[in-house]
Design a protein around this motif. Structure first.
Motif, short mmCIF file in Angstrom:
data_model
loop_
_atom_site.label_atom_id
_atom_site.label_comp_id
_atom_site.label_asym_id
_atom_site.label_seq_id
_atom_site.Cartn_x
_atom_site.Cartn_y
_atom_site.Cartn_z
N PHE A 116 6.41 7.64 -7.48
CA PHE A 116 7.57 6.76 -7.37
C PHE A 116 8.13 6.76 -5.96
O PHE A 116 8.53 5.71 -5.44
CB PHE A 116 8.63 7.15 -8.40
N ALA A 117 8.15 7.92 -5.31
CA ALA A 117 8.65 8.00 -3.93
C ALA A 117 7.75 7.20 -2.99
O ALA A 117 8.25 6.48 -2.11
CB ALA A 117 8.75 9.45 -3.48
N ALA A 118 6.45 7.29 -3.18
CA ALA A 118 5.51 6.55 -2.33
C ALA A 118 5.68 5.04 -2.52
O ALA A 118 5.66 4.28 -1.54
CB ALA A 118 4.07 6.96 -2.65
N LYS A 119 5.84 4.61 -3.76
CA LYS A 119 6.01 3.18 -4.02
C LYS A 119 7.32 2.67 -3.42
O LYS A 119 7.37 1.57 -2.86
CB LYS A 119 5.98 2.89 -5.53
N ARG A 120 8.39 3.48 -3.53
CA ARG A 120 9.67 3.05 -2.94
C ARG A 120 9.57 2.97 -1.42
O ARG A 120 10.07 2.03 -0.80
CB ARG A 120 10.79 4.00 -3.36
N LYS A 121 8.91 3.94 -0.80
CA LYS A 121 8.76 3.95 0.65
C LYS A 121 7.93 2.76 1.12
O LYS A 121 8.31 2.06 2.07
CB LYS A 121 8.11 5.26 1.10
N ARG A 122 6.81 2.52 0.45
CA ARG A 122 5.95 1.39 0.81
C ARG A 122 6.70 0.07 0.67
O ARG A 122 6.62 -0.80 1.52
CB ARG A 122 4.71 1.40 -0.09
N ASN A 123 7.44 -0.06 -0.41
CA ASN A 123 8.19 -1.28 -0.65
C ASN A 123 9.26 -1.49 0.42
O ASN A 123 9.50 -2.62 0.85
CB ASN A 123 8.81 -1.27 -2.05
N SER A 124 9.91 -0.42 0.85
CA SER A 124 10.95 -0.57 1.88
C SER A 124 10.33 -1.02 3.20
O SER A 124 10.93 -1.83 3.93
CB SER A 124 11.73 0.73 2.06
N HIS A 125 9.11 -0.55 3.51
CA HIS A 125 8.45 -1.01 4.74
C HIS A 125 8.10 -2.49 4.65
O HIS A 125 8.29 -3.23 5.62
CB HIS A 125 7.19 -0.19 4.99
N PHE A 126 7.59 -2.92 3.51
CA PHE A 126 7.28 -4.34 3.34
C PHE A 126 8.56 -5.19 3.41
O PHE A 126 8.55 -6.29 3.95
CB PHE A 126 6.57 -4.60 2.00
N PHE A 127 9.64 -4.67 2.84
CA PHE A 127 10.90 -5.41 2.85
C PHE A 127 11.40 -5.62 4.28
O PHE A 127 11.82 -6.72 4.65
CB PHE A 127 11.95 -4.68 2.01
N ILE A 128 11.31 -4.59 5.10
CA ILE A 128 11.73 -4.71 6.51
C ILE A 128 10.84 -5.72 7.23
O ILE A 128 11.34 -6.56 7.99
CB ILE A 128 11.70 -3.33 7.19
N GLY A 129 9.54 -5.68 6.97
CA GLY A 129 8.64 -6.66 7.59
C GLY A 129 8.94 -8.08 7.14
O GLY A 129 8.90 -9.02 7.95
N THR A 130 9.25 -8.24 5.87
CA THR A 130 9.58 -9.57 5.35
C THR A 130 10.87 -10.10 5.98
O THR A 130 10.97 -11.29 6.29
CB THR A 130 9.71 -9.53 3.82
N LEU A 131 11.83 -9.23 6.17
CA LEU A 131 13.06 -9.66 6.84
C LEU A 131 12.76 -10.09 8.27
O LEU A 131 13.36 -11.05 8.78
CB LEU A 131 14.10 -8.54 6.83
N GLY A 132 11.82 -9.42 8.92
CA GLY A 132 11.41 -9.83 10.26
C GLY A 132 10.78 -11.21 10.27
O GLY A 132 11.05 -12.03 11.16
N VAL A 133 9.94 -11.49 9.27
CA VAL A 133 9.32 -12.82 9.16
C VAL A 133 10.39 -13.88 8.90
O VAL A 133 10.35 -14.98 9.47
CB VAL A 133 8.23 -12.83 8.07
#
Length: 113
Positions: free
Chosen positions: A19-36
């Protein structure tokens, strides 16, 4: 008769790591999506307000509408699937020996180390 343990500590720890890995991965994608999305906003914002700038404005809106928004919706769904409440429910399900199949498939060896 010996009492059965509530849960194997290594499996509970593996669930925590999953669960921690999935939350961390998702937060990285979320930051990238905000950049896009910000890139799409810059493209729209820098478009000249003439007919010649219409193509640039449409491109920026397309970036936001067809890339950023669907990604944000998908990331929100994933965030809901792997939040702390879902983690606790998964641990309780494991303790009741009823871990959902989708979690069983995601329990890889790397989470047990």
């Amino acid at each position: 008769m010996l009492p059965t343990p509530l849960a194997a500590p290594d499996t509970v720890a593996a669930l925590h790591r999953l669960f921690a890995a999935k939350r961390k991965r998702n937060s990285h994608f979320f930051i990238g999506t905000l950049g896009v999305a910000a890139l799409g906003g810059v493209v729209v914002g820098t478009a000249p307000s003439t007919w010649a700038g219409l193509d640039q404005a449409v491109l920026g809106i397309a970036i936001i509408a067809f890339v950023s928004l669907p990604a944000i919706v998908a990331e929100t769904v994933i965030a809901l699937d792997y939040n702390k409440k879902s983690e606790q429910q998964a641990i309780e399900s494991f303790q009741a020996r009823k871990l959902p199949r989708y979690l069983k498939r995601k329990m890889k060896a790397k989470y047990f180390q």
